[in-house]
Design a protein around this motif. Structure first.
Motif, mmCIF file in Angstrom:
data_model
loop_
_atom_site.group_PDB
_atom_site.id
_atom_site.type_symbol
_atom_site.label_atom_id
_atom_site.label_comp_id
_atom_site.label_asym_id
_atom_site.label_seq_id
_atom_site.Cartn_x
_atom_site.Cartn_y
_atom_site.Cartn_z
ATOM 1 N N ASP A 1 3.201 10.176 -7.268
ATOM 2 C CA ASP A 1 4.043 10.421 -8.446
ATOM 3 C C ASP A 1 3.218 10.592 -9.722
ATOM 4 O OD1 ASP A 1 6.276 10.159 -6.843
ATOM 5 O OD2 ASP A 1 6.655 8.075 -7.392
ATOM 6 N N GLY A 2 1.920 10.295 -9.653
ATOM 7 C CA GLY A 2 1.062 10.426 -10.820
ATOM 8 C C GLY A 2 1.086 9.236 -11.752
ATOM 9 N N SER A 3 1.643 8.099 -11.299
ATOM 10 C CA SER A 3 1.747 6.928 -12.170
ATOM 11 C C SER A 3 0.704 5.856 -11.862
ATOM 12 C CB SER A 3 3.148 6.312 -12.061
ATOM 13 O OG SER A 3 3.417 5.876 -10.740
ATOM 14 N N GLY A 4 -0.142 6.087 -10.863
ATOM 15 C CA GLY A 4 -1.158 5.103 -10.522
ATOM 16 C C GLY A 4 -2.265 5.703 -9.673
ATOM 17 N N LEU A 5 -3.358 4.964 -9.575
ATOM 18 C CA LEU A 5 -4.485 5.370 -8.744
ATOM 19 C C LEU A 5 -5.016 4.125 -8.041
ATOM 20 C CD1 LEU A 5 -6.600 7.411 -7.753
ATOM 21 C CD2 LEU A 5 -7.909 6.952 -9.851
ATOM 22 N N PRO A 6 -4.592 3.862 -6.807
ATOM 23 C CA PRO A 6 -5.019 2.668 -6.081
ATOM 24 C C PRO A 6 -6.307 2.927 -5.296
ATOM 25 C CG PRO A 6 -3.267 3.753 -4.866
ATOM 26 C CD PRO A 6 -3.538 4.603 -6.082
ATOM 27 N N VAL B 1 -5.629 1.388 -10.788
ATOM 28 C CA VAL B 1 -5.355 2.008 -12.080
ATOM 29 C C VAL B 1 -3.844 2.140 -12.190
ATOM 30 C CG1 VAL B 1 -5.747 3.999 -13.570
ATOM 31 C CG2 VAL B 1 -7.528 3.286 -11.946
ATOM 32 N N TRP B 2 -3.252 1.449 -13.157
ATOM 33 C CA TRP B 2 -1.798 1.404 -13.241
ATOM 34 C C TRP B 2 -1.338 1.747 -14.662
ATOM 35 C CZ3 TRP B 2 0.391 -2.402 -16.454
ATOM 36 C CH2 TRP B 2 -0.466 -3.429 -16.861
ATOM 37 N N GLY B 3 -0.031 1.893 -14.789
ATOM 38 C CA GLY B 3 0.521 2.217 -16.098
ATOM 39 C C GLY B 3 0.033 3.548 -16.639
ATOM 40 N N VAL B 4 -0.181 4.506 -15.754
ATOM 41 C CA VAL B 4 -0.692 5.809 -16.184
ATOM 42 C C VAL B 4 0.332 6.511 -17.056
ATOM 43 C CG1 VAL B 4 -1.414 8.105 -15.415
ATOM 44 C CG2 VAL B 4 -2.170 6.071 -14.160
ATOM 45 N N ILE C 1 0.832 -1.202 0.000
ATOM 46 C CA ILE C 1 0.000 0.000 0.000
ATOM 47 C C ILE C 1 0.866 1.252 0.000
ATOM 48 C CG2 ILE C 1 -1.611 1.360 1.402
ATOM 49 C CD1 ILE C 1 -3.001 -1.253 2.133
ATOM 50 N N ARG C 2 1.949 1.236 0.756
ATOM 51 C CA ARG C 2 2.851 2.401 0.752
ATOM 52 C C ARG C 2 3.394 2.649 -0.653
ATOM 53 N NH1 ARG C 2 4.659 0.371 5.849
ATOM 54 N NH2 ARG C 2 6.563 -0.497 4.918
ATOM 55 N N ARG C 3 3.743 1.578 -1.350
ATOM 56 C CA ARG C 3 4.259 1.731 -2.716
ATOM 57 C C ARG C 3 3.167 2.244 -3.655
ATOM 58 N NH1 ARG C 3 7.682 -3.957 -2.888
ATOM 59 N NH2 ARG C 3 9.602 -3.159 -1.942
ATOM 60 N N LEU C 4 1.959 1.729 -3.501
ATOM 61 C CA LEU C 4 0.861 2.192 -4.348
ATOM 62 C C LEU C 4 0.571 3.671 -4.112
ATOM 63 C CD1 LEU C 4 -1.601 -0.843 -4.068
ATOM 64 C CD2 LEU C 4 -0.345 -0.119 -6.120
#
Length: 207
Positions: free
Chosen positions: A65-70, A85-88, A56-59
């Motif tokens: 960083d704008g690269s995902g939406l957990p 939401v990954w691979g943004v 969860i900390r990594r997500l």
């Protein structure tokens, strides 16, 4: 925009994952091992340690960083599963991919369908993305029903695409772009206006 505030439709809601969700999510993954194992992403380099708090900390760092939406999906405010939401990709591509799981006890309540619809609307309408993709194993009939109900458009077969349950697995690719759903995915589904054959896999690609 406060993404910690749940987006809600009836008894279903989605919100940003929280550090304190770690305990319930980890217990659900343990309790639902047989239910979820067949669809779990794995590593071709071998087993990796499982630590939901660290995950969860990594997500959340990816979110910052704008690269995902957990997100977590909730039923009557109880955590029912996870949606990531990954691979943004921003700029000229403005796209992302959605993955998800729901605990077996919550299956059959349209939680995933509504959760995916709300998450897609959030990405397309509030986060200014243009395209959302979902990739599904041909054997995962429950997930295929989600994209059928929401009218995600079938875009092709991806051979040996993602390492799942210990091997490289074929996936079907489905997507929506903002122009497909000018009033939103959830609104289109609720109004019964989903194109009936958008997610149909042609016979040549069926496995």
């Amino acid at each position: 925009m406060d993404l910690s505030v749940p987006r809600r439709h009836g008894d279903v809601s989605v919100r940003l994952i929280r550090n304190r969700d770690a305990r319930v999510l980890q217990q659900q993954l343990i309790d639902n091992r047989a239910w979820l194992k067949r669809w779990e992403a794995t590593s071709p380099d071998g087993p990796v340690s499982f630590d939901m708090r660290l995950g969860i900390r990594r997500l959340l760092q990816q979110f910052r960083d704008g690269s995902g939406l957990p997100l977590v999906m909730l039923w009557d405010d109880e955590v029912a599963g996870q949606l990531n939401v990954w691979g943004v990709s921003r700029g000229s591509l403005a796209s992302a991919t959605i993955g998800y799981w729901v605990a077996e006890e919550y299956a059959g309540r349209n939680i995933t369908t509504i959760g995916v619809a709300m998450a897609t609307d959030l990405c397309l309408r509030e986060l200014n993305m243009h395209r959302i993709e979902i990739c599904i194993r041909p054997e995962n009939h429950a997930s295929l029903r989600v994209v059928e109900k929401l009218g995600f458009r079938y875009e092709g077969l991806r051979r040996k695409y993602i390492h799942i349950d210990g091997d490289w697995r074929d996936h079907y690719s489905f997507a929506l772009v903002r122009e497909d759903v000018p009033h939103g995915v959830l609104d289109r589904w609720v109004r019964g206006q989903v194109p009936p054959d958008a997610a149909r896999v042609p016979p040549s690609d069926r496995i």
